[in-house]
Design a protein around this motif. Structure first.
Motif, PDB file in Angstrom:
ATOM      1  N   GLU A 151      -1.511  -3.834  -7.119  1.00 57.40           N
ATOM      2  CA  GLU A 151      -2.276  -5.070  -6.900  1.00 57.40           C
ATOM      3  C   GLU A 151      -1.369  -6.258  -6.616  1.00 57.40           C
ATOM      4  OE1 GLU A 151      -5.718  -7.816  -9.049  1.00 57.40           O
ATOM      5  OE2 GLU A 151      -4.902  -6.052 -10.057  1.00 57.40           O
ATOM      6  N   LYS A 152      -0.434  -6.561  -7.510  1.00 52.13           N
ATOM      7  CA  LYS A 152       0.386  -7.760  -7.315  1.00 52.13           C
ATOM      8  C   LYS A 152       1.412  -7.608  -6.191  1.00 52.13           C
ATOM      9  CE  LYS A 152      -0.173  -9.615 -11.978  1.00 52.13           C
ATOM     10  NZ  LYS A 152       0.515 -10.056 -13.219  1.00 52.13           N
ATOM     11  N   PRO A 153       2.186  -6.523  -6.146  1.00 55.41           N
ATOM     12  CA  PRO A 153       3.185  -6.457  -5.060  1.00 55.41           C
ATOM     13  C   PRO A 153       2.600  -6.081  -3.705  1.00 55.41           C
ATOM     14  CG  PRO A 153       3.364  -4.528  -6.463  1.00 55.41           C
ATOM     15  CD  PRO A 153       2.358  -5.418  -7.112  1.00 55.41           C
ATOM     16  N   TRP A 154       1.516  -5.304  -3.671  1.00 58.90           N
ATOM     17  CA  TRP A 154       0.988  -4.822  -2.401  1.00 58.90           C
ATOM     18  C   TRP A 154      -0.303  -5.515  -1.980  1.00 58.90           C
ATOM     19  CZ3 TRP A 154       1.564   1.168  -3.409  1.00 58.90           C
ATOM     20  CH2 TRP A 154       2.927   1.464  -3.509  1.00 58.90           C
ATOM     21  N   GLY A 155      -0.924  -6.250  -2.877  1.00 63.03           N
ATOM     22  CA  GLY A 155      -2.173  -6.918  -2.542  1.00 63.03           C
ATOM     23  C   GLY A 155      -3.342  -5.978  -2.374  1.00 63.03           C
ATOM     24  N   VAL A 156      -3.339  -4.848  -3.083  1.00 55.34           N
ATOM     25  CA  VAL A 156      -4.415  -3.849  -3.008  1.00 55.34           C
ATOM     26  C   VAL A 156      -5.006  -3.693  -4.400  1.00 55.34           C
ATOM     27  CG1 VAL A 156      -5.017  -1.468  -2.437  1.00 55.34           C
ATOM     28  CG2 VAL A 156      -3.271  -2.667  -1.109  1.00 55.34           C
ATOM     29  N   LEU A 157      -6.310  -3.785  -4.498  1.00 47.06           N
ATOM     30  CA  LEU A 157      -7.016  -3.666  -5.770  1.00 47.06           C
ATOM     31  C   LEU A 157      -7.648  -2.280  -5.879  1.00 47.06           C
ATOM     32  CD1 LEU A 157      -8.181  -4.891  -8.394  1.00 47.06           C
ATOM     33  CD2 LEU A 157     -10.139  -5.671  -7.031  1.00 47.06           C
ATOM     34  N   ILE A 158      -7.335  -1.583  -6.963  1.00 47.19           N
ATOM     35  CA  ILE A 158      -7.951  -0.281  -7.248  1.00 47.19           C
ATOM     36  C   ILE A 158      -9.267  -0.544  -7.976  1.00 47.19           C
ATOM     37  CG2 ILE A 158      -7.665   1.966  -8.322  1.00 47.19           C
ATOM     38  CD1 ILE A 158      -5.721   1.408  -6.057  1.00 47.19           C
ATOM     39  N   GLU A 159     -10.365  -0.260  -7.322  1.00 49.19           N
ATOM     40  CA  GLU A 159     -11.675  -0.534  -7.914  1.00 49.19           C
ATOM     41  C   GLU A 159     -12.138   0.568  -8.861  1.00 49.19           C
ATOM     42  OE1 GLU A 159     -14.264  -1.136  -4.602  1.00 49.19           O
ATOM     43  OE2 GLU A 159     -13.740  -3.264  -4.418  1.00 49.19           O
ATOM     44  N   ARG A 160     -11.860   1.802  -8.502  1.00 50.68           N
ATOM     45  CA  ARG A 160     -12.384   2.903  -9.307  1.00 50.68           C
ATOM     46  C   ARG A 160     -11.604   4.172  -9.017  1.00 50.68           C
ATOM     47  NH1 ARG A 160     -18.847   4.465  -9.423  1.00 50.68           N
ATOM     48  NH2 ARG A 160     -18.798   5.855 -11.233  1.00 50.68           N
TER      49      ARG A 160
END
Length: 276
Positions: A151-160
């Motif tokens: 999330e922080k380094p790549w800007g991708v949020l794991i939703e589920r």
């Protein structure tokens, strides 16, 4: 046509071409990242028709939709040394398009690699019973482990993250089947023993009630006789009432005693002579 007019027409045509070359369409589910001479611009282009500087700017469109990615089956060993195969599915989306394009190359492939390694490590810390019965905690732990480096380094949020299937070896399946059968048999025996215990307590209560009320015993005996006779048996054995024996015993104890016989006196010739 004179030369100045022709030159103006050519310049105007080139300007129109450059203007058209600088127009870009950004869809509603996309965001545009502009690189000007190789340097990323801080302002992200929102959906709509956007104008870029020809030759200098280059736009990369990033999808903001949720992506569903399947994790192929992975072999893992649980904490209690059981070898199994697990596959999963990961739901993620881009929350920072600049980081997703600049900080990592091919972020879907990178997330897939992180998901595979994280799934092995999480399953290695859990035992088989937890993996089979408490999927929610396993999924939550997988989500936390995969989301931390993305999330922080790549800007991708794991939703589920969902574990789809757990494939066990055939020997383990047979062992679990025998264990389940033994557990069901144990429960059946416990239930039967509990039923017998409750029935014995009820019988004891009924016996105490019959002792306190003698007539209840006779009524119960008559009811038993009726139930046995209803079965159309050829032979019917009637128990002798205990109360009747008690009645005769009481009658013999209260009857008057008979007079004792008088002894005969001996005669001179040796024969007894009746007295009186």
């Amino acid at each position: 046509m004179n030369f100045p007019a022709l030159l103006a027409a050519v310049i105007g045509g080139l300007a129109v071409l450059l203007l058209l070359a600088g127009l870009r369409m950004v869809q509603q589910y996309q965001r545009g990242i502009v690189f000007r001479f190789g340097r990323v611009q801080n302002r992200v282009r929102d959906p709509g028709l956007r104008l870029l500087v020809p030759i200098a700017d280059r736009m990369v469109k990033v999808s903001m939709q949720t992506v569903v990615m399947s994790v192929p089956p992975q072999g893992a060993i649980t904490r209690d040394n059981v070898t199994l195969t697990v596959d999963a599915v990961v739901y993620f989306r881009v929350v920072d398009p600049v980081k997703a394009m600049v900080n990592v190359r091919d972020y879907p492939h990178a997330i897939l690699q992180v998901a595979q390694t994280s799934m092995r490590s999480v399953i290695g810390r859990a035992d088989l019973d937890t993996l089979l019965s408490d999927r929610e905690s396993i999924n939550a732990e997988l989500k936390t482990v995969i989301d931390a480096p993305t999330e922080k380094p790549w800007g991708v949020l794991i939703e589920r993250v969902e574990v789809k299937d757990v494939a066990l070896p055939d020997s383990m399946k047979r062992s679990m089947s025998r264990q389940a059968e033994a557990e069901r048999e144990r429960r059946a025996r416990v239930i039967a023993a509990e039923g017998e215990f409750q029935a014995s307590r009820r019988l004891a209560d009924a016996a105490r009630a019959m002792v306190a009320t003698p007539g209840a015993y006779q009524l119960r005996m008559l009811q038993t006789v009726v139930d046995v006779a209803a079965e159309k048996n050829s032979t019917l054995v009637m128990p002798f009432p205990v109360e009747l024996l008690r009645f005769f015993d009481h009658l013999t104890r209260t009857a008057p005693a008979e007079p004792a016989p008088v002894a005969a006196a001996p005669h001179d010739n040796g024969y007894p002579v009746p007295v009186g």
